[in-house]
Enzyme design. Structure first.
Site, PDB file in Angstrom:
ATOM      1  N   ALA A  45       0.829  -1.204   0.000  1.00 43.07           N
ATOM      2  CA  ALA A  45       0.000   0.000   0.000  1.00 43.07           C
ATOM      3  C   ALA A  45       0.864   1.256   0.000  1.00 43.07           C
ATOM      4  O   ALA A  45       0.537   2.243  -0.655  1.00 43.07           O
ATOM      5  CB  ALA A  45      -0.942  -0.002   1.198  1.00 43.07           C
ATOM      6  N   GLU A  46       1.984   1.233   0.733  1.00 43.76           N
ATOM      7  CA  GLU A  46       2.849   2.411   0.778  1.00 43.76           C
ATOM      8  C   GLU A  46       4.322   2.024   0.815  1.00 43.76           C
ATOM      9  O   GLU A  46       4.712   1.082   1.506  1.00 43.76           O
ATOM     10  CB  GLU A  46       2.563   3.268   2.020  1.00 43.76           C
ATOM     11  CG  GLU A  46       1.177   3.842   2.093  1.00 43.76           C
ATOM     12  CD  GLU A  46       0.881   4.906   1.056  1.00 43.76           C
ATOM     13  OE1 GLU A  46       1.840   5.457   0.471  1.00 43.76           O
ATOM     14  OE2 GLU A  46      -0.297   5.184   0.838  1.00 43.76           O
ATOM     15  N   THR A  47       5.127   2.781   0.080  1.00 41.26           N
ATOM     16  CA  THR A  47       6.579   2.801   0.227  1.00 41.26           C
ATOM     17  C   THR A  47       6.961   4.234   0.569  1.00 41.26           C
ATOM     18  O   THR A  47       6.582   5.166  -0.141  1.00 41.26           O
ATOM     19  CB  THR A  47       7.289   2.357  -1.060  1.00 41.26           C
ATOM     20  OG1 THR A  47       6.945   0.992  -1.345  1.00 41.26           O
ATOM     21  CG2 THR A  47       8.802   2.472  -0.910  1.00 41.26           C
TER      22      THR A  47
END
Length: 289
Positions: A45-47
């Site tokens: 979902a996020e980096t």
């Protein structure tokens, strides 16, 4: 070029629970297309990427498809990397400069406490399309960036099985569903299929809306919350008016390195048919957690 990478499960004290985020410490910013390609390759979902600054760090968040302006779980994960893994800060406070302004994380009583902007919800008109997509009628409907659907019981929230194809068509960024908790102040779930994530495991940014609502309803500033997704997560919250405190644990899953040539041409494939299914998405408009 070799870039360190860490994967951290945020808002949990147990591995394989909470919300996973990838964190990449940098000395200087990479080209945007390289950071976006790394986020797409990670397919989380996020980096998050951070760079040291004069007064703390500069922090940016990327989904597999886009850069976003606020993410809770990846901010918490970045603080975990700085405090516990790389030990870059000796004290109990770290400051991040972001597209949402300054975001401070404190270590308090064994937790990481985020200081985030509040997004208080307001009453809005009934939405039959939303009710059809959820397969249930909430007792109350409000909205801020996201719809906030309030149900009477935790079991009502747990039992929801939304029609993701229909939920993709609602006219808000995402949909939060919530109810009083059996062993906590409130529970929630978070759906954003139009952004590539049918259900987000634990969503820090959603609590920017949940905290003002439940603090006012329960007439108490400090709250204990659970996000009852399949992975699950636990948060300790506080309403501070224009700001909210969102605190939780974090667990390290992996350490590694990325080998990338920064001058090579980047071409990220998009399979539009996969968006909203969580399957086979190389680049999807995922949600900030």
């Amino acid at each position: 070029m070799r870039i360190p990478i860490y994967q951290v499960d945020a808002f949990t004290s147990r591995l394989f629970r909470g919300n996973p985020a990838a964190i990449c410490p940098l000395e200087d910013w990479l080209p945007d297309e390289i950071m976006q390609a790394i986020a797409a390759e990670n397919n989380l979902a996020e980096t998050a990427f951070y760079v040291p600054g004069d007064k703390g760090y500069h922090l940016r968040w990327f989904t597999p498809a886009v850069e976003v302006d606020l993410c809770g779980h990846a901010t918490l994960a970045a603080a975990h990397v700085i405090f516990e893994i790389r030990r870059e800060v000796a004290g109990s406070r770290v400051s991040f400069h972001s597209k949402s302004g300054e975001l401070v994380v404190h270590r308090e009583d064994g937790l990481y406490a985020l200081d985030f902007p509040a997004r208080a919800p307001e009453e809005c008109a009934a939405n039959p399309q939303l009710e059809e997509a959820l397969g249930a009628q909430p007792a109350q409907l409000l909205s801020a960036r996201d719809y906030l659907c309030v149900f009477e019981r935790e079991d009502d929230v747990q039992a929801l099985a939304p029609d993701m194809a229909k939920l993709m068509k609602v006219d808000r960024f995402a949909v939060i569903v919530t109810a009083p908790g059996r062993d906590c102040d409130f529970v929630s779930r978070f759906f954003a299929p139009s952004k590539g994530v049918p259900e987000d495991p634990v969503t820090g940014s959603a609590h920017c809306t949940l905290i003002p609502y439940w603090s006012k309803r329960l007439a108490k500033p400090k709250l204990h919350a659970r996000q009852i997704s399949p992975r699950g997560g636990e948060l300790w919250c506080e309403d501070r008016g224009a700001r909210v405190k969102i605190a939780g644990n974090a667990v390290t899953y992996l350490h590694g390195q990325i080998d990338v040539a920064v001058d090579e041409q980047i071409d990220i494939a998009v399979d539009e048919r996969a968006i909203g299914t969580g399957v086979g998405v190389e680049r999807s408009a995922a949600v900030c957690g």
